[in-house]
Design an enzyme around this catalytic site. Sequence first.
Site, mmCIF file in Angstrom:
data_model
loop_
_atom_site.group_PDB
_atom_site.id
_atom_site.type_symbol
_atom_site.label_atom_id
_atom_site.label_comp_id
_atom_site.label_asym_id
_atom_site.label_seq_id
_atom_site.Cartn_x
_atom_site.Cartn_y
_atom_site.Cartn_z
ATOM 1 N NE ARG A 77 19.838 -11.202 -36.447
ATOM 2 C CZ ARG A 77 19.422 -9.926 -36.431
ATOM 3 N NH1 ARG A 77 19.528 -9.176 -37.503
ATOM 4 N NH2 ARG A 77 18.930 -9.395 -35.324
ATOM 5 C CD GLU A 132 26.395 -8.775 -38.114
ATOM 6 O OE1 GLU A 132 26.007 -8.051 -37.181
ATOM 7 O OE2 GLU A 132 25.648 -9.120 -39.035
ATOM 8 C CG HIS A 143 23.662 -5.629 -37.994
ATOM 9 N ND1 HIS A 143 23.661 -6.926 -37.520
ATOM 10 C CD2 HIS A 143 22.379 -5.216 -37.890
ATOM 11 C CE1 HIS A 143 22.447 -7.257 -37.136
ATOM 12 N NE2 HIS A 143 21.645 -6.234 -37.357
HETATM 13 N N1 LIG Z 1 19.617 -5.258 -40.416
HETATM 14 C C1 LIG Z 1 18.998 -4.896 -39.314
HETATM 15 O O1 LIG Z 1 19.495 -4.072 -38.563
HETATM 16 C C2 LIG Z 1 17.669 -5.485 -38.969
HETATM 17 C C3 LIG Z 1 16.709 -4.682 -38.325
HETATM 18 C C4 LIG Z 1 15.490 -5.260 -38.007
HETATM 19 C C5 LIG Z 1 15.235 -6.592 -38.312
HETATM 20 N N2 LIG Z 1 16.210 -7.327 -38.902
HETATM 21 C C6 LIG Z 1 15.983 -8.730 -39.278
HETATM 22 O O2 LIG Z 1 15.067 -8.756 -40.376
HETATM 23 C C7 LIG Z 1 14.386 -10.017 -40.402
HETATM 24 C C8 LIG Z 1 12.904 -9.798 -40.614
HETATM 25 O O3 LIG Z 1 12.362 -9.087 -39.521
HETATM 26 P P1 LIG Z 1 10.768 -8.931 -39.372
HETATM 27 O O4 LIG Z 1 10.547 -7.973 -38.243
HETATM 28 O O5 LIG Z 1 10.137 -8.653 -40.683
HETATM 29 O O6 LIG Z 1 10.402 -10.400 -38.888
HETATM 30 P P2 LIG Z 1 8.971 -11.102 -38.699
HETATM 31 O O7 LIG Z 1 8.870 -11.583 -37.295
HETATM 32 O O8 LIG Z 1 7.878 -10.218 -39.197
HETATM 33 O O9 LIG Z 1 9.122 -12.428 -39.590
HETATM 34 C C9 LIG Z 1 9.668 -12.415 -40.869
HETATM 35 C C10 LIG Z 1 9.523 -13.768 -41.514
HETATM 36 O O10 LIG Z 1 10.202 -14.783 -40.763
HETATM 37 C C11 LIG Z 1 9.301 -15.885 -40.552
HETATM 38 N N3 LIG Z 1 9.582 -16.450 -39.214
HETATM 39 C C12 LIG Z 1 9.122 -16.020 -38.017
HETATM 40 N N4 LIG Z 1 9.618 -16.781 -37.013
HETATM 41 C C13 LIG Z 1 10.410 -17.704 -37.605
HETATM 42 C C14 LIG Z 1 11.195 -18.774 -37.129
HETATM 43 N N5 LIG Z 1 11.285 -19.056 -35.824
HETATM 44 N N6 LIG Z 1 11.884 -19.513 -38.025
HETATM 45 C C15 LIG Z 1 11.825 -19.214 -39.336
HETATM 46 N N7 LIG Z 1 11.097 -18.234 -39.844
HETATM 47 C C16 LIG Z 1 10.393 -17.488 -39.000
HETATM 48 C C17 LIG Z 1 7.915 -15.298 -40.649
HETATM 49 O O11 LIG Z 1 6.991 -16.286 -41.068
HETATM 50 C C18 LIG Z 1 8.106 -14.249 -41.709
HETATM 51 O O12 LIG Z 1 8.049 -14.837 -42.992
HETATM 52 C C19 LIG Z 1 14.766 -10.713 -39.094
HETATM 53 O O13 LIG Z 1 15.788 -11.632 -39.340
HETATM 54 C C20 LIG Z 1 15.305 -9.568 -38.220
HETATM 55 O O14 LIG Z 1 16.210 -10.046 -37.250
HETATM 56 C C21 LIG Z 1 17.413 -6.796 -39.249
HETATM 57 O O1 LIG Z 2 16.977 -7.482 -35.591
HETATM 58 C C1 LIG Z 2 17.263 -6.332 -35.247
HETATM 59 O O2 LIG Z 2 16.567 -5.628 -34.516
HETATM 60 C C2 LIG Z 2 18.521 -5.720 -35.769
HETATM 61 O O3 LIG Z 2 19.132 -6.545 -36.710
HETATM 62 C C3 LIG Z 2 19.488 -5.438 -34.693
HETATM 63 O O4 LIG Z 2 19.999 -6.619 -34.153
#
Ligand SMILES: NC(=O)c1ccc[n+]([C@@H]2O[C@H](COP(=O)([O-])OP(=O)(O)OC[C@H]3O[C@@H](n4cnc5c(N)ncnc54)[C@H](O)[C@@H]3O)[C@@H](O)[C@H]2O)c1
Ligand SMILES: O=C(O)[C@H](O)CO
Length: 320
Positions: A238, A267, A286
């Site tokens: 993010r 965005e 994104h």
């Molecule tokens: N670019 C994209 O399109 C895209 C796609 C999917 C996910 N994401 C983003 O990637 C990141 C990681 O996703 P993930 O599925 O591995 O997440 P996850 O839920 O597995 O957590 C990832 C990390 O964040 C920490 N965490 C969890 N809740 C939290 C909170 N409330 N405050 C602070 N830290 C917290 C966890 O301890 C862990 O270290 C997220 O920000 C998600 O939104 C982006």
């Molecule tokens: O967190 C996610 O699933 C992607 O970033 C789309 O918002």
Amino acid sequence: MTEYRLAILDDYQQVAGDYAPWDSLLDDGIKVSVFSAPFVSEEQAVAALAPFDAIVAMRERTRFPQSVLDSLPNLKLLVTTGMANAAIDLEAASDRGIVVCGTGGSPAAAPELTWALLLAFARNLPVEENSLRAGEWQTGVGFELEGKTLGIVGLGRIGKRIAGYAKAFGMDVLAWSQNLTADAARAAGARLVGKEELFSEADIVTLHLRLSERTEGIVGSEELRLLGPDGLLVNTARGPLVDEAALIRALEEGWIRGAALDVFDEEPLPAGHALLHSPRTVLTPHVGYVTHESYRKFYGEAFEDVKAWLAGEPVRVLNG
Ligand SMILES: NC(=O)c1ccc[n+]([C@@H]2O[C@H](COP(=O)([O-])OP(=O)(O)OC[C@H]3O[C@@H](n4cnc5c(N)ncnc54)[C@H](O)[C@@H]3O)[C@@H](O)[C@H]2O)c1
Ligand SMILES: O=C(O)[C@H](O)CO
């Protein structure tokens, strides 16, 4: 039969119809309207969505804070794609008796995009491709990942996969987050270090934290300076995890080698934004989750959620 109205906010790739037979919901008494342009203000969202009983909202572009939810008098069901959507006030939805549902996603989509960005930066792919198309042959000199150190901030679902990819590429893997334990890091093939050590030791730092008050601005001037002039920052999590003003300065003044980014404070990224013009960035709009596999899950399961809700069957409730 009660007649319901369903709005599908298909304002990303306009592909909802490719992945689920929405029109067939008419047989269940649901009239479907598809919105293909984003609502740029709360007022626009409320004006367009007020008549609807159910909404399928693709990711986080349309915001549903309390003020919007309170202005949608008919809303009973809100389905978002994925299992977390920071743009929806779940408590306010519960107070209003609105059921909020989520869907699964494709676990490989965001990790693969992260790795693609990292490789694209390392081997100057955007520059090489542009110059080749412009009639030039071989423009820059890249670097290899093997033998380099990767620092992973946030070893959750995506961070763990990234650790696996890094190992396969012969990298050393460091990891840090506020609640990460040494055992959990080791199990993922990484070594737990402090935040300062991670930024000073790693050649590449990649961010995989959720955004919350706890993590907003977790990367600022201090961390960017520690990363150093050969360091690369990758962010597919993010935008607001990084102090964007500090990042722009770091790029302009060469505190770091560059940044590979899929997410931004604002965005879509506004025209003329400094990050668009930096020769030190590799950027994508994104698209971490934008794959056929993800969309099949997102829209397929959103469709199932609507059908189950109509039939009074259990749904994947987020505010239960
Ligand atoms: N670019 C994209 O399109 C895209 C796609 C999917 C996910 N994401 C983003 O990637 C990141 C990681 O996703 P993930 O599925 O591995 O997440 P996850 O839920 O597995 O957590 C990832 C990390 O964040 C920490 N965490 C969890 N809740 C939290 C909170 N409330 N405050 C602070 N830290 C917290 C966890 O301890 C862990 O270290 C997220 O920000 C998600 O939104 C982006
Ligand atoms: O967190 C996610 O699933 C992607 O970033 C789309 O918002």
